[in-house]
Each structure stands twice: as structure tokens, then as C-alpha cells.
Motif scaffolding. Sequence first.
Motif, PDB file in Angstrom:
ATOM      1  N   VAL A  70     -18.004   3.987 -70.382  1.00 60.25           N
ATOM      2  CA  VAL A  70     -17.146   5.133 -70.081  1.00 60.25           C
ATOM      3  C   VAL A  70     -17.471   6.250 -71.062  1.00 60.25           C
ATOM      4  CG1 VAL A  70     -14.781   6.002 -69.937  1.00 60.25           C
ATOM      5  CG2 VAL A  70     -15.302   3.670 -69.177  1.00 60.25           C
ATOM      6  N   THR A  71     -17.774   7.441 -70.546  1.00 61.66           N
ATOM      7  CA  THR A  71     -18.003   8.600 -71.412  1.00 61.66           C
ATOM      8  C   THR A  71     -16.840   9.568 -71.273  1.00 61.66           C
ATOM      9  OG1 THR A  71     -19.251   9.862 -69.747  1.00 61.66           O
ATOM     10  CG2 THR A  71     -20.499   8.363 -71.157  1.00 61.66           C
ATOM     11  N   GLN A  72     -16.475  10.190 -72.385  1.00 57.21           N
ATOM     12  CA  GLN A  72     -15.409  11.190 -72.392  1.00 57.21           C
ATOM     13  C   GLN A  72     -15.804  12.333 -73.321  1.00 57.21           C
ATOM     14  OE1 GLN A  72     -11.356   9.930 -72.857  1.00 57.21           O
ATOM     15  NE2 GLN A  72     -11.535   8.260 -71.361  1.00 57.21           N
ATOM     16  N   THR A  73     -14.992  13.376 -73.301  1.00 54.88           N
ATOM     17  CA  THR A  73     -15.268  14.561 -74.106  1.00 54.88           C
ATOM     18  C   THR A  73     -13.982  15.084 -74.723  1.00 54.88           C
ATOM     19  OG1 THR A  73     -16.135  16.822 -74.057  1.00 54.88           O
ATOM     20  CG2 THR A  73     -15.008  16.063 -72.085  1.00 54.88           C
ATOM     21  N   MET A  74     -14.115  15.797 -75.831  1.00 53.15           N
ATOM     22  CA  MET A  74     -12.971  16.490 -76.428  1.00 53.15           C
ATOM     23  C   MET A  74     -12.973  17.970 -76.075  1.00 53.15           C
ATOM     24  SD  MET A  74     -12.342  14.701 -80.108  1.00 53.15           S
ATOM     25  CE  MET A  74     -12.441  12.918 -80.319  1.00 53.15           C
TER      26      MET A  74
ATOM     27  N   LEU B 230     -11.642  21.318 -77.901  1.00 50.37           N
ATOM     28  CA  LEU B 230     -12.743  21.413 -78.860  1.00 50.37           C
ATOM     29  C   LEU B 230     -14.082  21.695 -78.169  1.00 50.37           C
ATOM     30  CD1 LEU B 230     -11.983  18.550 -81.439  1.00 50.37           C
ATOM     31  CD2 LEU B 230     -11.603  21.013 -81.697  1.00 50.37           C
ATOM     32  N   ALA B 231     -14.068  22.518 -77.133  1.00 51.30           N
ATOM     33  CA  ALA B 231     -15.324  22.812 -76.428  1.00 51.30           C
ATOM     34  C   ALA B 231     -16.374  23.376 -77.379  1.00 51.30           C
ATOM     35  CB  ALA B 231     -15.070  23.779 -75.270  1.00 51.30           C
ATOM     36  N   GLY B 232     -15.943  24.246 -78.289  1.00 51.37           N
ATOM     37  CA  GLY B 232     -16.884  24.822 -79.246  1.00 51.37           C
ATOM     38  C   GLY B 232     -17.284  23.875 -80.354  1.00 51.37           C
ATOM     39  N   GLY B 233     -16.546  22.797 -80.530  1.00 56.99           N
ATOM     40  CA  GLY B 233     -16.867  21.814 -81.560  1.00 56.99           C
ATOM     41  C   GLY B 233     -17.913  20.816 -81.132  1.00 56.99           C
ATOM     42  N   ARG B 234     -18.120  20.673 -79.805  1.00 60.89           N
ATOM     43  CA  ARG B 234     -19.124  19.769 -79.233  1.00 60.89           C
ATOM     44  C   ARG B 234     -18.924  18.340 -79.712  1.00 60.89           C
ATOM     45  NH1 ARG B 234     -19.210  20.812 -75.760  1.00 60.89           N
ATOM     46  NH2 ARG B 234     -21.184  19.996 -74.987  1.00 60.89           N
ATOM     47  N   VAL B 235     -17.863  17.724 -79.247  1.00 60.29           N
ATOM     48  CA  VAL B 235     -17.575  16.326 -79.586  1.00 60.29           C
ATOM     49  C   VAL B 235     -17.388  15.532 -78.297  1.00 60.29           C
ATOM     50  CG1 VAL B 235     -16.077  14.715 -80.812  1.00 60.29           C
ATOM     51  CG2 VAL B 235     -16.430  17.025 -81.727  1.00 60.29           C
ATOM     52  N   GLY B 236     -18.225  14.535 -78.107  1.00 60.98           N
ATOM     53  CA  GLY B 236     -18.084  13.612 -76.990  1.00 60.98           C
ATOM     54  C   GLY B 236     -18.220  12.195 -77.489  1.00 60.98           C
ATOM     55  N   PHE B 237     -17.903  11.238 -76.639  1.00 64.22           N
ATOM     56  CA  PHE B 237     -18.009   9.844 -77.061  1.00 64.22           C
ATOM     57  C   PHE B 237     -18.140   8.939 -75.858  1.00 64.22           C
ATOM     58  CE2 PHE B 237     -13.540  11.047 -76.802  1.00 64.22           C
ATOM     59  CZ  PHE B 237     -12.941  10.006 -76.116  1.00 64.22           C
ATOM     60  N   ALA B 238     -18.570   7.714 -76.127  1.00 59.78           N
ATOM     61  CA  ALA B 238     -18.654   6.686 -75.093  1.00 59.78           C
ATOM     62  C   ALA B 238     -17.972   5.432 -75.595  1.00 59.78           C
ATOM     63  CB  ALA B 238     -20.107   6.394 -74.727  1.00 59.78           C
ATOM     64  N   LEU B 239     -17.427   4.688 -74.638  1.00 60.32           N
ATOM     65  CA  LEU B 239     -16.727   3.446 -74.920  1.00 60.32           C
ATOM     66  C   LEU B 239     -17.331   2.349 -74.063  1.00 60.32           C
ATOM     67  CD1 LEU B 239     -13.163   5.005 -74.582  1.00 60.32           C
ATOM     68  CD2 LEU B 239     -14.404   4.651 -76.709  1.00 60.32           C
ATOM     69  N   GLY B 240     -17.577   1.197 -74.663  1.00 61.20           N
ATOM     70  CA  GLY B 240     -18.170   0.115 -73.899  1.00 61.20           C
ATOM     71  C   GLY B 240     -18.296  -1.146 -74.724  1.00 61.20           C
ATOM     72  N   SER B 241     -18.916  -2.133 -74.151  1.00 57.60           N
ATOM     73  CA  SER B 241     -19.149  -3.380 -74.885  1.00 57.60           C
ATOM     74  C   SER B 241     -20.036  -3.106 -76.092  1.00 57.60           C
ATOM     75  CB  SER B 241     -19.815  -4.405 -73.970  1.00 57.60           C
ATOM     76  OG  SER B 241     -21.119  -3.977 -73.600  1.00 57.60           O
ATOM     77  N   GLU B 242     -19.967  -4.009 -77.061  1.00 60.55           N
ATOM     78  CA  GLU B 242     -20.760  -3.831 -78.273  1.00 60.55           C
ATOM     79  C   GLU B 242     -22.248  -3.755 -77.963  1.00 60.55           C
ATOM     80  OE1 GLU B 242     -21.191  -5.828 -82.740  1.00 60.55           O
ATOM     81  OE2 GLU B 242     -19.651  -6.524 -81.341  1.00 60.55           O
ATOM     82  N   ALA B 243     -22.696  -4.517 -76.964  1.00 50.29           N
ATOM     83  CA  ALA B 243     -24.116  -4.506 -76.602  1.00 50.29           C
ATOM     84  C   ALA B 243     -24.541  -3.144 -76.057  1.00 50.29           C
ATOM     85  CB  ALA B 243     -24.401  -5.593 -75.575  1.00 50.29           C
ATOM     86  N   LEU B 244     -23.698  -2.528 -75.220  1.00 50.19           N
ATOM     87  CA  LEU B 244     -24.030  -1.213 -74.676  1.00 50.19           C
ATOM     88  C   LEU B 244     -24.046  -0.155 -75.778  1.00 50.19           C
ATOM     89  CD1 LEU B 244     -22.099  -1.018 -71.270  1.00 50.19           C
ATOM     90  CD2 LEU B 244     -24.466  -1.728 -71.700  1.00 50.19           C
ATOM     91  N   ILE B 245     -23.078  -0.209 -76.689  1.00 46.96           N
ATOM     92  CA  ILE B 245     -23.028   0.767 -77.773  1.00 46.96           C
ATOM     93  C   ILE B 245     -24.225   0.601 -78.709  1.00 46.96           C
ATOM     94  CG2 ILE B 245     -21.676   1.612 -79.727  1.00 46.96           C
ATOM     95  CD1 ILE B 245     -20.540   2.240 -76.894  1.00 46.96           C
ATOM     96  N   GLN B 246     -24.630  -0.619 -78.966  1.00 54.75           N
ATOM     97  CA  GLN B 246     -25.823  -0.851 -79.781  1.00 54.75           C
ATOM     98  C   GLN B 246     -27.060  -0.241 -79.123  1.00 54.75           C
ATOM     99  OE1 GLN B 246     -25.955  -5.101 -80.370  1.00 54.75           O
ATOM    100  NE2 GLN B 246     -24.574  -5.059 -82.132  1.00 54.75           N
ATOM    101  N   ALA B 247     -27.148  -0.350 -77.804  1.00 54.96           N
ATOM    102  CA  ALA B 247     -28.287   0.230 -77.084  1.00 54.96           C
ATOM    103  C   ALA B 247     -28.294   1.755 -77.219  1.00 54.96           C
ATOM    104  CB  ALA B 247     -28.225  -0.169 -75.612  1.00 54.96           C
ATOM    105  N   LEU B 248     -27.115   2.369 -77.127  1.00 56.65           N
ATOM    106  CA  LEU B 248     -27.030   3.820 -77.280  1.00 56.65           C
ATOM    107  C   LEU B 248     -27.387   4.244 -78.700  1.00 56.65           C
ATOM    108  CD1 LEU B 248     -23.760   4.580 -75.267  1.00 56.65           C
ATOM    109  CD2 LEU B 248     -26.117   4.993 -74.551  1.00 56.65           C
ATOM    110  N   ASN B 249     -26.939   3.479 -79.692  1.00 56.97           N
ATOM    111  CA  ASN B 249     -27.294   3.796 -81.080  1.00 56.97           C
ATOM    112  C   ASN B 249     -28.790   3.650 -81.319  1.00 56.97           C
ATOM    113  OD1 ASN B 249     -25.014   4.646 -82.684  1.00 56.97           O
ATOM    114  ND2 ASN B 249     -24.114   2.632 -82.305  1.00 56.97           N
ATOM    115  N   ARG B 250     -29.410   2.745 -80.616  1.00 57.10           N
ATOM    116  CA  ARG B 250     -30.863   2.584 -80.728  1.00 57.10           C
ATOM    117  C   ARG B 250     -31.574   3.872 -80.313  1.00 57.10           C
ATOM    118  NH1 ARG B 250     -34.063  -2.034 -80.824  1.00 57.10           N
ATOM    119  NH2 ARG B 250     -36.192  -1.798 -80.026  1.00 57.10           N
TER     120      ARG B 250
END
Length: 354
Positions: A204-208, A214-234
Motif C-alpha cells: 500500500v502506498t500513501q502520501t502526505m 505537505l505537498a511541498g514537503g514531498r513525503v510519501g510512504f509504503a506499507l507492506g510485509s517486511e519482505a516487500l519493504i526490504q525489496a524496496l530498500n534494496r
Amino acid sequence: MKNFLSPEANRLAPYTPGEQPRDQQYVKLNTNESPFPPSRRVLKALSRAELLKLNLYSDPACGQLNAAIAAHYGLQSANVISGNGSDEILAFAFRAFCGTGRPAAFADVTYSFYQSQAALFGLEARVIPLREDFTLNVDDYMDFPGTVIIANPNAPTGIAVPREDIQRLLEADPNRVVIVDEAYVDFGGESCVPMIFRYDNLLVTQTMSKSRQLAGGRVGFALGSEALIQALNRVKYSFNPYNVNRLSLIAGTAAMEDEAYFQSCCETIRENRAWLTEELEGLGFTVLPSSANFVFARCGKIPGGELYRQLKENGILVRWFDRDRIRDFVRITVGSMEQLAALTDELARILEDM
């Protein structure tokens, strides 16, 4: 300059962002920004002491921000990755979960950034038409062998997909990643975040930018299983380790912790959206059912492009897409009541003069 481009870059059709004019004061209802200022907690947190630390790199792990996001959703920090807006997170996801043997699938009328990302990374992509009424049929994706991307609520239509439909899609193939882009979910959609505990293939991806001002701050995030988040960090650590700047980390943390202000702003937008929808329908517009902070509307008396141009000439910006199926529509951000009253007054004048 064209001769310097690689063949791949030369074939790109870049995403076109909404207008950000600097030459005139407009009633700006074209880019789905919040009409409200950031939380007071944000303003307080961005102190002079923090500004003096701009000589130092930001935290590449986004620890404090990720912890605040995780606490809000009842997750662990290992289930969160933050980025320079949700567009960057989506780019990481396209790179991490699509590629050789893993095509991407998304709707024909949706956030056009998906098409741009698929082209940028040279991915095979299947574009699946929405129904005639612009709703998404998840059955069209059931047998797709790659990664599925769904904007929910959809942009630019504002129409939401029921959570149980997403659940059916997740269960149909546990080995396939389903990305649900919830940029607008806080205004009336049904979030899929609670399903993260049950489905390892859900991201799941979301934005602030919208509901947290905070459109000018450019902050977004994703939520998911630890395996998916590790893949994104890679992908992140192969591309831009310090991807969220120091001030945005602070602002995002403070905004996430101010629940009362968040709820108040979202409720006001929902009320204003109901008012705007009623006013537009009274002027003869057809308005699609929206769960977002915008409405998608058309008027049989005037083409969408002409309506956009006349409004702009009179100091009001809305968004018009010169694309098949939606040329007759304009997308209107739900702004303040003052902004919306100015819009509807101008629309009434335009239609009266026809």
C-alpha cells in the motif's frame, strides 16, 4: 540535443504535472493540493535549531518518521518505507517488482505516472480498460501473471474499489504483488492497510501531500510485509539513500502525530465535496461518484477543453486531460468554500453566456 539521448530515453513520454503558474494569482483547483496550511505541530517542529542542521545529511533509514507512521497504523517500522513523495516509492516498486517475466498491469484511465514508469524501466505493461461507467473490474486482472497496480480511489475519476475486491485479487495468486496506491484514501476510500497482516503480497502506498498538507514537503510512504519493504530498500539504497531531506522528515513526523487536525481537514474536504457535487449537478454537470479530494465532471453544453480554457482566462485553474474517453471531463480539486464559490459563480456565468 535529441542526438545525445539514448534510444530508450528518446522513446519516453514523460508524465505531465499540473500547472504551477507564477505569473498570476489563480483560484488553483488543478493539482489536488490541500487548501489548508500544515499542522501547527509541523510549524513548531521546524525550528531554527533544526534549520541549522541542514549542513548534515538526513537519516537514510528515516527512523523517526517510519516509527510515527508505523505507530499510526499499528505496524512495525520494518513494515514502512518513506520516500520523496509517493511517486518515488512507486518508482521503487516498479523497479523492485516488475521486470523480465513480470509485466505490470494497470487501468487505461488512471494515474498516468504508471505508464511513464513502465516506459522508463522498459517494462512490459498491459493496459486494461475500465468499464463503461469508469469502475474497475478486478476480474479483468485475476489471471494476469505479473504485478498489478490499482489507484484506489482512482485518479482522475475519484471512484473507489471495494476492499473485498482487492482481497479477492490478493487471494487469487499469493505469488503476485498487488500495489494499491492510496493517495486519496483519507477522503472516503476504504484502506487496504488492515489487510497487510494477512497478505504478504500486498503493498500500500500513501502520501502526505493531500490529507496532511505537505505537498511541498514531498513525503510519501509504503506499507507492506517486511519482505516487500526490504525489496524496496534494496532499490532505494541502490539509487538515493538520503532520499528524504531533514526538514521533510521532521515535518512528516509532526503531521502524522497530529490526528485531530488530520481528521478535521479530511472532514471539511468531504463536506465541501458534497456541496460542490450538488452545485455542479444543479448547473447541469454529470459528476462521477468521488471518494477523493476532487471531482471529475462533464457538462454536455461545453467540451472539457473549452471549459478549462475559459476558466483559466478568468483566473480559475482546473485540470483537463486531452485523452481518449475523458476529453469531455474536467477534474476539480475540492478547495475551500471561498474557492469553490468562485468556481461555481464563474461556471454559472460561462454557461449563461452560451
